[in-house]
Design a protein around this motif. Structure first.
Motif, PDB file in Angstrom:
ATOM      1  N   GLU A 227      35.752  50.757  34.572  1.00  0.00           N
ATOM      2  CA  GLU A 227      34.559  51.346  35.366  1.00  0.00           C
ATOM      3  C   GLU A 227      34.153  49.586  35.035  1.00  0.00           C
ATOM      4  O   GLU A 227      33.159  48.880  36.099  1.00  0.00           O
ATOM      5  N   ASP A 228      33.574  49.938  33.497  1.00  0.00           N
ATOM      6  CA  ASP A 228      32.914  48.898  33.196  1.00  0.00           C
ATOM      7  C   ASP A 228      33.522  47.634  33.665  1.00  0.00           C
ATOM      8  O   ASP A 228      32.949  46.533  34.193  1.00  0.00           O
ATOM      9  N   VAL A 229      35.185  47.361  33.289  1.00  0.00           N
ATOM     10  CA  VAL A 229      36.055  45.800  33.496  1.00  0.00           C
ATOM     11  C   VAL A 229      35.797  45.417  35.571  1.00  0.00           C
ATOM     12  O   VAL A 229      35.880  44.559  35.898  1.00  0.00           O
ATOM     13  N   PHE A 230      36.771  46.937  35.776  1.00  0.00           N
ATOM     14  CA  PHE A 230      36.691  46.945  37.364  1.00  0.00           C
ATOM     15  C   PHE A 230      35.628  46.317  38.126  1.00  0.00           C
ATOM     16  O   PHE A 230      35.245  46.618  38.892  1.00  0.00           O
ATOM     17  N   VAL A 231      34.558  46.878  37.451  1.00  0.00           N
ATOM     18  CA  VAL A 231      33.277  47.721  38.611  1.00  0.00           C
ATOM     19  C   VAL A 231      32.197  46.304  38.294  1.00  0.00           C
ATOM     20  O   VAL A 231      31.331  46.050  39.208  1.00  0.00           O
ATOM     21  N   HIS A 232      31.659  46.608  37.216  1.00  0.00           N
ATOM     22  CA  HIS A 232      30.575  46.274  36.470  1.00  0.00           C
ATOM     23  C   HIS A 232      30.525  45.353  35.457  1.00  0.00           C
ATOM     24  O   HIS A 232      29.663  44.811  35.338  1.00  0.00           O
ATOM     25  N   SER A 233      30.974  44.192  36.070  1.00  0.00           N
ATOM     26  CA  SER A 233      32.034  43.420  35.028  1.00  0.00           C
ATOM     27  C   SER A 233      30.443  41.885  35.049  1.00  0.00           C
ATOM     28  O   SER A 233      30.569  41.820  36.850  1.00  0.00           O
ATOM     29  N   ARG A 234      30.030  41.565  34.319  1.00  0.00           N
ATOM     30  CA  ARG A 234      29.230  40.211  34.570  1.00  0.00           C
ATOM     31  C   ARG A 234      30.045  38.821  34.351  1.00  0.00           C
ATOM     32  O   ARG A 234      29.425  37.547  34.067  1.00  0.00           O
ATOM     33  N   GLN A 235      31.143  38.802  34.335  1.00  0.00           N
ATOM     34  CA  GLN A 235      31.681  37.738  33.838  1.00  0.00           C
ATOM     35  C   GLN A 235      32.548  36.782  35.629  1.00  0.00           C
ATOM     36  O   GLN A 235      33.641  37.905  35.902  1.00  0.00           O
ATOM     37  N   GLU A 236      32.052  36.005  35.541  1.00  0.00           N
ATOM     38  CA  GLU A 236      32.738  35.626  36.766  1.00  0.00           C
ATOM     39  C   GLU A 236      33.999  35.824  36.622  1.00  0.00           C
ATOM     40  O   GLU A 236      35.642  36.021  38.301  1.00  0.00           O
ATOM     41  N   ARG A 237      34.793  35.336  36.100  1.00  0.00           N
ATOM     42  CA  ARG A 237      36.419  35.024  35.862  1.00  0.00           C
ATOM     43  C   ARG A 237      37.311  36.150  35.712  1.00  0.00           C
ATOM     44  O   ARG A 237      37.867  36.846  36.910  1.00  0.00           O
ATOM     45  N   VAL A 238      36.165  37.718  35.204  1.00  0.00           N
ATOM     46  CA  VAL A 238      36.775  39.258  35.262  1.00  0.00           C
ATOM     47  C   VAL A 238      36.697  39.853  36.598  1.00  0.00           C
ATOM     48  O   VAL A 238      37.741  40.368  37.267  1.00  0.00           O
ATOM     49  N   ARG A 239      35.785  39.030  37.706  1.00  0.00           N
ATOM     50  CA  ARG A 239      35.468  39.694  39.060  1.00  0.00           C
ATOM     51  C   ARG A 239      36.322  38.823  39.754  1.00  0.00           C
ATOM     52  O   ARG A 239      36.744  39.844  40.531  1.00  0.00           O
ATOM     53  N   GLN A 240      36.161  37.719  39.890  1.00  0.00           N
ATOM     54  CA  GLN A 240      37.363  37.373  40.854  1.00  0.00           C
ATOM     55  C   GLN A 240      39.193  37.895  40.597  1.00  0.00           C
ATOM     56  O   GLN A 240      39.516  37.799  42.037  1.00  0.00           O
ATOM     57  N   PHE A 241      39.277  37.597  39.522  1.00  0.00           N
ATOM     58  CA  PHE A 241      41.061  38.078  39.193  1.00  0.00           C
ATOM     59  C   PHE A 241      40.632  39.621  39.850  1.00  0.00           C
ATOM     60  O   PHE A 241      41.900  40.023  40.395  1.00  0.00           O
TER      61      PHE A 241
END
Ligand code: ADP
Ligand code: MG
Length: 246
Positions: A227-241
């Motif tokens: 959930e941290d990584v897939f839903v709530h990431s603050r990093q733009e690169r992660v969200r885009q990926f």
């Protein structure tokens, strides 16, 4: 149970892993995602020592190894360490001239010095566990890609490793064969074995992973729950990926 401290890997002058710190608990499943070339395979191959790290240290259970560019751990220490890991790759590396059963027996006989009878009993049990009890006398060419990967999983488990590593185990499979392999991995995850899985199967990661690592340019950019990584990431690169995967 697995601790990486300042783990680095350089190919020539090119740093591919940059001082990775990571701690994984016994019995957990960790999914690693990230762009192509970010170092995911190199990370797995430094944990199983197919590649020798160029700096830092790895502790797995009781064993600890330190690395530097100047000197390597002795070959016996490397071999002992390697045997505590099992790896399943994208394409299967089964021996084509051996049946499924023989493929799973060969490691225990040659590396663990089990008797043929004991190795056979273990292989029979493991093939049952991956749902291939009825297919044990088939050769790899007589099995589907998904069945071959499941034999690969049984073979990796035959060494009774402390940790199982998977490098994109389903990405070479036809879509209809992916589910059966993920299902076996899900069952393993529940059985208490420690798993590290490089995969872009988001649903699998969300349901099965205890932790998700996002790698980028040789570093772990994010380390959290699905959930941290897939839903709530603050990093733009992660969200885009992640949005491209979904
Ligand atoms: P990923 O699995 O995330 O796609 P890799 O770990 O395979 O990434 O590769 C990370 C980087 O290391 C890439 O830039 C790749 O070209 C480089 N690399 C991987 N293996 C080698 C090698 N044996 N020699 C030189 N460079 C390598
Ligand atoms: Mg890779």
């Amino acid at each position: 149970m697995l601790t990486l401290q300042g783990l680095t890997k350089q190919f020539g002058d090119v740093p591919v892993l940059k001082a990775i710190d990571l701690e994984l608990s016994q019995g957990t499943t960790t999914v690693v995602i990230g762009p192509s070339g970010s170092g995911k395979s190199t990370l797995l191959n430094c944990i199983n020592l197919l590649e020798l790290p160029t700096g830092g240290s790895i502790r797995l259970g009781e064993s600890q190894l330190r690395f530097s560019q100047a000197d390597k751990p002795n070959p016996k220490a490397i071999l002992d360490f390697r045997r505590q890991t099992g790896t399943v790759f994208q394409g299967n590396h089964l021996f084509p001239h051996m049946t499924a059963l023989e493929n799973v027996m060969v490691g225990p006989i040659t590396a663990r010095r089990l008797t043929r009878a004991d190795a056979r009993a273990l292989a029979v049990k493991l093939l049952e566990q991956v749902g291939l009890g009825a297919f044990r006398d088939r050769y790899p060419y007589q099995l589907s890609g998904g069945q071959q990967q499941r034999v690969g999983i049984a073979r990796a488990m035959s060494m009774e490793p402390q940790i199982l590593l998977f490098d994109e185990p389903t990405s070479a499979l036809d879509p209809e064969l992916v589910g059966e392999v993920l299902e076996v991995m899900r069952a393993l995850s529940r059985s208490g074995i420690t798993l590290v899985v490089v995969t872009h199967e988001l649903e699998f990661a969300s349901r099965v992973a205890d932790r998700v690592l996002f790698m980028d340019q040789g570093t772990i950019l994010e380390n959290g729950t699905p959930e941290d990584v897939f839903v709530h990431s603050r990093q733009e690169r992660v969200r885009q990926f992640v949005s491209r995967l979904a």
